[in-house]
Design a protein around this motif. Structure first.
Motif, mmCIF file in Angstrom:
data_model
loop_
_atom_site.group_PDB
_atom_site.id
_atom_site.type_symbol
_atom_site.label_atom_id
_atom_site.label_comp_id
_atom_site.label_asym_id
_atom_site.label_seq_id
_atom_site.Cartn_x
_atom_site.Cartn_y
_atom_site.Cartn_z
ATOM 1 N N PHE A 1 -1.029 -2.565 5.890
ATOM 2 C CA PHE A 1 -1.341 -1.724 4.721
ATOM 3 C C PHE A 1 -0.885 -2.421 3.438
ATOM 4 O O PHE A 1 -1.633 -2.507 2.465
ATOM 5 C CB PHE A 1 -0.613 -0.380 4.896
ATOM 6 N N VAL B 1 -0.080 -5.698 2.982
ATOM 7 C CA VAL B 1 -0.701 -7.001 2.746
ATOM 8 C C VAL B 1 -2.143 -6.825 2.252
ATOM 9 O O VAL B 1 -2.602 -7.566 1.384
ATOM 10 C CB VAL B 1 -0.640 -7.870 4.031
ATOM 11 N N ALA B 2 -2.833 -5.797 2.761
ATOM 12 C CA ALA B 2 -4.210 -5.562 2.326
ATOM 13 C C ALA B 2 -4.271 -5.221 0.842
ATOM 14 O O ALA B 2 -5.274 -5.475 0.182
ATOM 15 C CB ALA B 2 -4.837 -4.431 3.144
ATOM 16 N N ARG B 3 -3.225 -4.637 0.318
ATOM 17 C CA ARG B 3 -3.227 -4.218 -1.088
ATOM 18 C C ARG B 3 -2.540 -5.205 -2.018
ATOM 19 O O ARG B 3 -2.982 -5.422 -3.143
ATOM 20 C CB ARG B 3 -2.557 -2.850 -1.211
ATOM 21 N N TYR B 4 -1.436 -5.764 -1.557
ATOM 22 C CA TYR B 4 -0.645 -6.615 -2.449
ATOM 23 C C TYR B 4 -0.618 -8.083 -2.029
ATOM 24 O O TYR B 4 -0.031 -8.903 -2.725
ATOM 25 C CB TYR B 4 0.781 -6.052 -2.561
ATOM 26 N N GLY B 5 -1.192 -8.413 -0.889
ATOM 27 C CA GLY B 5 -1.236 -9.807 -0.460
ATOM 28 C C GLY B 5 0.013 -10.217 0.298
ATOM 29 O O GLY B 5 0.983 -9.456 0.403
ATOM 30 N N PHE C 1 2.274 -12.118 -0.477
ATOM 31 C CA PHE C 1 3.440 -12.213 -1.344
ATOM 32 C C PHE C 1 4.326 -10.968 -1.255
ATOM 33 O O PHE C 1 5.514 -11.020 -1.556
ATOM 34 C CB PHE C 1 2.962 -12.418 -2.785
#
Lengths: 140, 176
Positions: free
Chosen positions: A83, A85-89, A91
């Motif tokens: 969830f 990583v899909a939104r914020y990458g 990083f």
């Protein structure tokens, strides 16, 4: 006595400053443990050198709230990381996952180590082949 | 003898190259994983009327801008004039996502400064902002007519940035 009062008062003051996560804790210690583990792994993107556990930026508290909600819904740790990583990458995670994009991060240190070892070995080999002519002269 | 100097020289040049690239990157500009992916779909209460739902349906099948803003954000104040110009030109609908703000303050802002938005969503708890991967307003997304995010701009929008980064993408999208 006065000093002690001041000391205790000061301690009470700083302890309120330490309470960043003011949300309710989970009844289930297992969930609470997972919650604390996850929030210590997620970067606060507003304040990039802090985790969302350490930050009181509103974005950090929003993300803590979402993580709490997903845990209550029975999501797995993997699903929660997905969830984020899909939104914020990548990083967003302090330990980015091994994927095509982050592979270089994980492999580069190994490559440097091997490269360094090869260079070192070559130098040592070459020097060992040299005649020993720099020993101090007898009696010097 | 050449090779003895070449290797350190090449290594040094590589290092310099990495520094030139690395030090020119702005760590506060994180590439969005949403790029070239479907934009999040959402429906939230309108800023103007809590009983009306607005969201991705407000700009469906159009090339549109989604602008994340708040009254606590100085950069939003800075770009507001340009957003008004853009709205007046009528080339593209701008959807406003009012993020983590106060309704009264936000409405006063639009009333006194002018309202460039075709619709404004009131994301009071930041839930929709998270779906957009928002971490610092102002953020502006360019959505194509298929609902794909084709560009993201972080920091205040200006005429120069608009002409340089957005206009070519819009032209290419409309030509298809």
């Amino acid at each position: 006595m006065k000093l002690l009062t001041i000391g205790v008062g000061f301690f009470l003051l700083i302890s309120t400053a330490l309470a960043i996560d003011v949300g309710q804790s989970f009844d289930d210690p297992e969930l609470q443990h997972r919650y604390e583990k996850i929030i210590a792994e997620v970067r606060c993107l507003k304040c990039q050198n802090q985790t969302i556990k350490d930050s009181n930026a509103f974005l950090a508290s929003d993300l803590r709230r979402e993580i709490r909600r997903m845990l209550e819904e029975g999501k797995t740790d993997e699903e929660i990381y997905d969830f984020l990583v899909a939104r914020y990458g990548d990083f967003a995670l302090y330990r980015p996952r091994t994927s095509g994009r982050t592979l270089i991060l994980w492999v580069a240190p190994m490559i440097f180590l091997v490269f360094g070892a090869v260079v070192l070995l070559r130098i040592v080999r070459r020097r060992m082949a040299l005649p020993i002519d720099d020993e101090p002269a007898e009696g010097a | 003898m050449m090779s003895k100097f070449m290797l350190p020289l090449v290594a040094f040049a590589l290092l310099v190259g990495m520094f030139v690239v690395g030090l020119n990157l702005d760590p506060s500009r994180i590439p969005s994983p949403l790029l070239q992916h479907a934009a999040p779909e959402f429906a939230i209460p309108s800023l103007h009327d809590a009983n009306v739902l607005v969201g991705s349906a407000s700009y469906a099948n159009q090339v549109a801008l989604v602008n994340i803003w708040a009254t606590w954000c100085p950069g939003c104040r800075q770009e507001h004039g340009f957003l008004l110009e853009l709205a007046a030109e009528g080339t593209i609908p701008i959807f406003g996502l009012n993020w983590r703000d106060d309704r009264v303050e936000a409405l006063r802002w639009l009333e006194t400064l002018g309202d460039p938005y075709v619709a404004s969503g009131y994301d009071v708890d930041g839930r929709v902002g998270i779906d957009w991967g928002a971490y610092g307003a102002p953020e502006t997304f360019l959505i194509d007519s298929n609902g794909i995010v084709i560009h993201k701009h972080i920091a205040p929008l200006t005429r120069e940035i608009w002409e340089h980064d957005f206009v070519p993408l819009i032209g290419a999208n409309k030509a298809e």
